[in-house]
Scaffold this active site. Sequence first.
Site, short mmCIF file in Angstrom:
data_model
loop_
_atom_site.label_atom_id
_atom_site.label_comp_id
_atom_site.label_asym_id
_atom_site.label_seq_id
_atom_site.Cartn_x
_atom_site.Cartn_y
_atom_site.Cartn_z
N GLU A 87 0.82 -1.20 0.00
CA GLU A 87 0.00 0.00 0.00
C GLU A 87 0.86 1.26 0.00
O GLU A 87 0.54 2.25 -0.67
CB GLU A 87 -0.95 0.00 1.21
N TYR B 128 -6.79 6.66 3.66
CA TYR B 128 -6.94 5.58 2.69
C TYR B 128 -6.13 4.36 3.10
O TYR B 128 -6.62 3.23 3.10
CB TYR B 128 -6.54 6.02 1.28
N ASP C 184 -9.89 5.03 -3.17
CA ASP C 184 -8.75 5.57 -3.91
C ASP C 184 -9.27 6.19 -5.20
O ASP C 184 -10.49 6.29 -5.42
CB ASP C 184 -7.69 4.50 -4.16
N CYS D 113 -14.12 0.22 -16.26
CA CYS D 113 -14.52 1.61 -16.00
C CYS D 113 -13.30 2.51 -16.09
O CYS D 113 -12.92 3.19 -15.14
CB CYS D 113 -15.19 1.71 -14.63
N CYS E 162 -18.70 0.11 -21.10
CA CYS E 162 -19.97 0.07 -20.35
C CYS E 162 -20.83 -1.14 -20.71
O CYS E 162 -21.57 -1.67 -19.87
CB CYS E 162 -20.76 1.36 -20.59
N CYS F 208 -19.99 -4.06 -18.47
CA CYS F 208 -19.81 -3.76 -17.05
C CYS F 208 -20.89 -4.46 -16.22
O CYS F 208 -22.09 -4.35 -16.52
CB CYS F 208 -19.89 -2.25 -16.82
N CYS G 54 -26.06 1.72 -13.15
CA CYS G 54 -25.23 2.91 -13.37
C CYS G 54 -26.07 4.07 -13.88
O CYS G 54 -26.83 3.93 -14.85
CB CYS G 54 -24.11 2.59 -14.35
#
Length: 354
Positions: free
Chosen positions: A44, A127, A145, A198, A205, A208, A214
């Site tokens: 991280e 985060y 994030d 995305c 799309c 997805c 959405c």
Amino acid sequence: MPMALTHRLLDWYAGHARALPWRRAPGEPLPTDADWPYRVWLSEIMLQQTTVEAVRPYFAAFTQRWPSVATLAAAEDAEVMHAWAGLGYYARARNLLACARTVATDHGGQFPATEAALRTLPGIGAYSAAAIAAFAFGQRAIVIDGNVERVITRLADIHTPLPAARLEIAATLETLTPDGLAAADFAQALMDLARSICTPRAPKCLVCPLRPECSATDPETLPVKPAKRARPVRHGTVWWLEAAGDVLTITRPPSGLLGGMAALPSSDWLESPVEATPPVRGNWRSFGRVFHGFTHFELQLDVAALFLPERPEVAGEWAGEWRPRASLASGLPTAFAKAVTRVLANTPDTTEPA
């Protein structure tokens, strides 16, 4: 409806998850390895403002050389800073050592498992604390994030500009994030969805898994980001001093930009160009200029080189004692590596003194 969306995304993730050395497989229990939280934390910190592709070799090298938080805590500062070179944002490397040493001395060598406790450690913000709590300890956490921001602002059609939009993003995620270990899978599923479907431009799309819910009518316009401010420009000179095939390097001061890193000697970086005094007198040859962008400013460095038959008396270290000139760039921060590349491209391996 929110949980139906969550389960559909988790089903998609089960078949499309990236295999990463710091990530458990979807649906699997947490590893029983005592060093698992260390590896999650290390990944991280490395991934902050850096791509997965760039981090992979560094993560492998670090975990081989320092396989536990205790071994990293005991490492020499210079060794860690040298191993970090090329990842950028070098304050992270200093915080990495500070955090490892805090965990080793104040927490018995074990990372705390809660977001609140993790936030008290050096270099761990909101985060990172949420991500480590979820990914290393299976805690339910709201992990946000840049990738998650993109997916959620499109999913909920949030047009509030960042960073103010994070309140709405967090509220939406609160309704979608499952309990327990599935929260980690859900967060990582959003990240993988952002990477493969995305995407910032030309999102896919039609394939997805979140398409039925959405709300975005023009996804490429989301998230709305604040207008970029023009970054100021700073100027300086970097000096390549070579004597009998060895190149002079220095260690930058421990605090400040690129603190503690090996580098070529350079002048101060100022708002206006000034004639700087080189490390030694001589017939310095110009090798043009290199450019490098930092977070808050653009740097323009004039590159000058001097070749001597013998080493002069000057503060610093001669790189030939630890790295040949041809591979010097790989051990320096990018701004200086660019200067090294410029000189090497225009000089032979053995250069006659000027």
